[in-house]
Scaffold this motif. Structure first.
Motif, PDB file in Angstrom:
ATOM      1  N   LEU A   1      13.038  23.982   2.817  1.00  0.00           N
ATOM      2  CA  LEU A   1      14.351  22.936   3.622  1.00  0.00           C
ATOM      3  C   LEU A   1      15.482  22.356   2.335  1.00  0.00           C
ATOM      4  O   LEU A   1      16.712  22.572   1.873  1.00  0.00           O
ATOM      5  N   LYS A   2      14.809  22.169   1.372  1.00  0.00           N
ATOM      6  CA  LYS A   2      15.089  21.213   0.037  1.00  0.00           C
ATOM      7  C   LYS A   2      14.053  21.333  -0.697  1.00  0.00           C
ATOM      8  O   LYS A   2      13.101  21.548  -0.369  1.00  0.00           O
ATOM      9  N   LEU A   3      14.859  21.419  -2.114  1.00  0.00           N
ATOM     10  CA  LEU A   3      13.697  21.730  -2.896  1.00  0.00           C
ATOM     11  C   LEU A   3      13.520  20.057  -3.633  1.00  0.00           C
ATOM     12  O   LEU A   3      13.654  19.900  -2.993  1.00  0.00           O
ATOM     13  N   ALA A   4      12.762  20.434  -4.662  1.00  0.00           N
ATOM     14  CA  ALA A   4      11.307  19.076  -4.616  1.00  0.00           C
ATOM     15  C   ALA A   4      11.789  18.400  -6.055  1.00  0.00           C
ATOM     16  O   ALA A   4      11.613  17.292  -6.451  1.00  0.00           O
ATOM     17  N   PHE A   5      12.779  18.799  -6.203  1.00  0.00           N
ATOM     18  CA  PHE A   5      13.280  18.627  -7.336  1.00  0.00           C
ATOM     19  C   PHE A   5      15.572  18.993  -7.215  1.00  0.00           C
ATOM     20  O   PHE A   5      15.630  20.024  -6.915  1.00  0.00           O
ATOM     21  N   GLU A   6      16.092  18.255  -7.976  1.00  0.00           N
ATOM     22  CA  GLU A   6      17.815  18.631  -8.348  1.00  0.00           C
ATOM     23  C   GLU A   6      17.789  19.172  -9.814  1.00  0.00           C
ATOM     24  O   GLU A   6      17.765  18.516 -10.638  1.00  0.00           O
ATOM     25  N   PRO A   7      19.041  20.878  -9.398  1.00  0.00           N
ATOM     26  CA  PRO A   7      19.170  21.685 -10.190  1.00  0.00           C
ATOM     27  C   PRO A   7      20.204  20.548 -10.979  1.00  0.00           C
ATOM     28  O   PRO A   7      20.344  19.347 -10.149  1.00  0.00           O
ATOM     29  N   SER A   8      20.330  20.626 -12.122  1.00  0.00           N
ATOM     30  CA  SER A   8      20.965  20.371 -12.922  1.00  0.00           C
ATOM     31  C   SER A   8      23.156  20.351 -12.332  1.00  0.00           C
ATOM     32  O   SER A   8      23.472  21.289 -11.214  1.00  0.00           O
ATOM     33  N   ALA A   9      24.098  19.274 -12.042  1.00  0.00           N
ATOM     34  CA  ALA A   9      25.404  19.409 -11.834  1.00  0.00           C
ATOM     35  C   ALA A   9      25.796  20.742 -12.255  1.00  0.00           C
ATOM     36  O   ALA A   9      26.830  21.830 -11.411  1.00  0.00           O
ATOM     37  N   LYS A  10      25.288  20.848 -13.316  1.00  0.00           N
ATOM     38  CA  LYS A  10      26.345  21.966 -14.485  1.00  0.00           C
ATOM     39  C   LYS A  10      25.793  23.866 -13.833  1.00  0.00           C
ATOM     40  O   LYS A  10      26.414  24.358 -13.357  1.00  0.00           O
ATOM     41  N   ASP A  11      24.469  23.545 -13.545  1.00  0.00           N
ATOM     42  CA  ASP A  11      23.659  24.784 -13.238  1.00  0.00           C
ATOM     43  C   ASP A  11      24.318  25.119 -11.309  1.00  0.00           C
ATOM     44  O   ASP A  11      24.496  25.865 -11.842  1.00  0.00           O
TER      45      ASP A  11
ATOM     46  N   ARG B   1      20.280  23.353   5.106  1.00  0.00           N
ATOM     47  CA  ARG B   1      19.848  22.845   5.911  1.00  0.00           C
ATOM     48  C   ARG B   1      20.279  22.720   6.987  1.00  0.00           C
ATOM     49  O   ARG B   1      20.183  21.867   7.458  1.00  0.00           O
ATOM     50  N   TYR B   2      20.834  23.725   7.044  1.00  0.00           N
ATOM     51  CA  TYR B   2      21.117  24.211   9.255  1.00  0.00           C
ATOM     52  C   TYR B   2      19.693  23.876   9.367  1.00  0.00           C
ATOM     53  O   TYR B   2      19.546  23.800  10.696  1.00  0.00           O
ATOM     54  N   ALA B   3      18.999  24.377   8.626  1.00  0.00           N
ATOM     55  CA  ALA B   3      17.371  23.853   9.841  1.00  0.00           C
ATOM     56  C   ALA B   3      17.642  22.095  10.283  1.00  0.00           C
ATOM     57  O   ALA B   3      16.359  22.597  10.928  1.00  0.00           O
ATOM     58  N   LEU B   4      17.550  21.850   9.292  1.00  0.00           N
ATOM     59  CA  LEU B   4      17.222  20.346   9.159  1.00  0.00           C
ATOM     60  C   LEU B   4      18.281  20.188  10.889  1.00  0.00           C
ATOM     61  O   LEU B   4      17.751  19.138  10.443  1.00  0.00           O
ATOM     62  N   GLU B   5      19.038  20.715  10.588  1.00  0.00           N
ATOM     63  CA  GLU B   5      20.179  19.898  11.321  1.00  0.00           C
ATOM     64  C   GLU B   5      19.909  20.551  12.764  1.00  0.00           C
ATOM     65  O   GLU B   5      20.744  19.421  13.769  1.00  0.00           O
TER      66      GLU B   5
ATOM     67  N   SER C   1       9.644  15.151   2.213  1.00  0.00           N
ATOM     68  CA  SER C   1       9.638  14.664   2.830  1.00  0.00           C
ATOM     69  C   SER C   1      11.023  15.490   3.851  1.00  0.00           C
ATOM     70  O   SER C   1      10.975  14.684   5.018  1.00  0.00           O
ATOM     71  N   ALA C   2      11.479  16.723   3.137  1.00  0.00           N
ATOM     72  CA  ALA C   2      12.209  17.759   3.830  1.00  0.00           C
ATOM     73  C   ALA C   2      11.721  18.086   5.052  1.00  0.00           C
ATOM     74  O   ALA C   2      11.857  18.120   6.409  1.00  0.00           O
ATOM     75  N   SER C   3       9.902  18.366   4.953  1.00  0.00           N
ATOM     76  CA  SER C   3       9.094  18.957   6.155  1.00  0.00           C
ATOM     77  C   SER C   3       8.832  17.656   6.757  1.00  0.00           C
ATOM     78  O   SER C   3       9.018  18.403   8.162  1.00  0.00           O
ATOM     79  N   ARG C   4       8.770  15.931   6.120  1.00  0.00           N
ATOM     80  CA  ARG C   4       8.118  15.849   7.395  1.00  0.00           C
ATOM     81  C   ARG C   4       9.799  14.650   8.314  1.00  0.00           C
ATOM     82  O   ARG C   4       9.366  15.146   9.183  1.00  0.00           O
ATOM     83  N   ALA C   5      11.019  14.685   7.427  1.00  0.00           N
ATOM     84  CA  ALA C   5      12.313  14.721   8.519  1.00  0.00           C
ATOM     85  C   ALA C   5      12.186  16.190   9.453  1.00  0.00           C
ATOM     86  O   ALA C   5      12.825  15.573  10.433  1.00  0.00           O
TER      87      ALA C   5
ATOM     88  N   MET D   1      12.088  18.140  15.248  1.00  0.00           N
ATOM     89  CA  MET D   1      11.911  19.166  16.493  1.00  0.00           C
ATOM     90  C   MET D   1      10.698  18.153  17.664  1.00  0.00           C
ATOM     91  O   MET D   1      10.669  18.800  18.377  1.00  0.00           O
ATOM     92  N   GLY D   2       9.898  17.117  16.736  1.00  0.00           N
ATOM     93  CA  GLY D   2       9.458  16.160  17.964  1.00  0.00           C
ATOM     94  C   GLY D   2       8.023  17.052  18.065  1.00  0.00           C
ATOM     95  O   GLY D   2       7.201  17.968  17.465  1.00  0.00           O
ATOM     96  N   ASP D   3       7.459  16.724  19.616  1.00  0.00           N
ATOM     97  CA  ASP D   3       6.291  17.219  20.257  1.00  0.00           C
ATOM     98  C   ASP D   3       5.967  18.693  19.633  1.00  0.00           C
ATOM     99  O   ASP D   3       4.435  19.174  19.522  1.00  0.00           O
ATOM    100  N   LEU D   4       6.961  19.287  19.503  1.00  0.00           N
ATOM    101  CA  LEU D   4       5.716  20.891  20.356  1.00  0.00           C
ATOM    102  C   LEU D   4       6.015  21.129  18.297  1.00  0.00           C
ATOM    103  O   LEU D   4       5.459  22.488  17.763  1.00  0.00           O
TER     104      LEU D   4
END
Length: 282
Positions: free
Chosen positions: A137-147, A205-209, A232-236, A241-244
């Motif tokens: 859903l998100k990476l656990a690290f941030e790729p560099s701005a340059k990359d 991002r779409y899945a989280l939204e 943390s993205a999985s937790r969010a 999603m709620g009870d399902l």
């Protein structure tokens, strides 16, 4: 455990490799599970998952995604996100043809988790549920701005531009034998193209939204020691999603739960949840 291999052809003519497992040809099948693998993997990496599921009475089908395993295409590349969803279309069609009268589930790991969750949101399939582990859903690290800037440019002008992903196998599993098999796997790879990366980034991002739009039960598992995809993205996602959604954080587990030292405990969680999900849909 019996194994059968087969092929599908995508809308644009790409041949996709598929395989299926069941305990034996005469045993009763209580449900069918379609596996969607992660980045750089292939269906053969899930034999132990298939063994656990078939021993409990389930049939299992899997496919090598575009640019992976025995499926055709440039390694780590997709023409569009829709091509990944089409692969799940073909997988589920095969599952329903072979096992038309039993509960049907999806199982997706990492990139496959990204695809499965988007499939549930966008396609609204008539399934009994889905299992997702360590989803991207998100990476656990941030790729560099340059990359990221270079990747965005290449995605516009040359989407097949290829990067090498990090190769630290110790991030995947704490099991030395599983790590050895991953390292020596001739069908595995460490490639990802600009088109594939940004398609998956947007998909996460779409899945989280849109998590609240899922209408089937989901078992979501994530290792606390996962340094590849975001806990943390999985937790969010689970909260949205709620009870399902049944969400479990597994202390001491790294990214590939199905390859960890205590993977039998993971398989037990999956099987317990599958039994309850199957009963709800009986």
């Amino acid at each position: 455990m019996n194994c059968v291999e087969f092929e599908w052809t995508s809308a644009d003519g790409v041949r996709l490799f598929g395989c299926g497992w069941r305990a034996d040809d005469k045993s009763e099948v209580k449900g069918v599970v379609g596996i969607v693998h992660g980045m750089g993997e292939h269906s053969g990496r899930y034999i132990e998952v298939a063994e656990a599921l078939t021993a409990a009475g389930y049939a299992v089908l899997a496919a090598d995604q575009r640019g992976h395993g025995k499926t055709e295409g440039k390694r780590g590349h997709i023409p569009s996100y829709e091509a990944l969803l089409e692969g799940v279309d073909l997988l589920l069609k095969e599952a329903r043809q072979r096992y038309p009268d039993v509960p049907c589930f999806l199982y997706g790991h990492s990139m496959g988790g990204n695809v499965v969750l988007n499939y549930l949101i966008r396609r609204k399939p008539a399934l009994s549920g889905a299992i997702v582990t360590g989803p991207w859903l998100k990476l656990a690290f941030e790729p560099s701005a340059k990359d990221l800037m270079l990747g965005r440019i290449m995605n516009r002008i040359y989407p097949q531009f290829t990067s090498h992903r990090p190769s630290a196998v110790e991030k995947l599993t704490s099991d030395p034998e599983a790590a050895r098999k991953i390292t020596e796997d001739p069908l595995g790879h460490r490639y990802i193209t600009a088109r594939c990366f940004f398609s998956l980034l947007r998909g996460g991002r779409y899945a989280l939204e849109h998590a609240a739009e899922i209408t089937v039960p989901v078992l979501l598992l994530h290792g606390v020691e996962d340094s590849v995809t975001s806990l943390s993205a999985s937790r969010a996602f689970a909260e949205s999603m709620g009870d399902l959604c049944t969400f479990k954080e597994l202390a001491g587990y790294r990214h590939e739960l199905h390859n960890e030292l205590y993977r039998q405990q993971v398989f037990h969680l999956m099987l317990t949840w599958l039994e309850k999900a199957g009963e709800r849909n009986a």
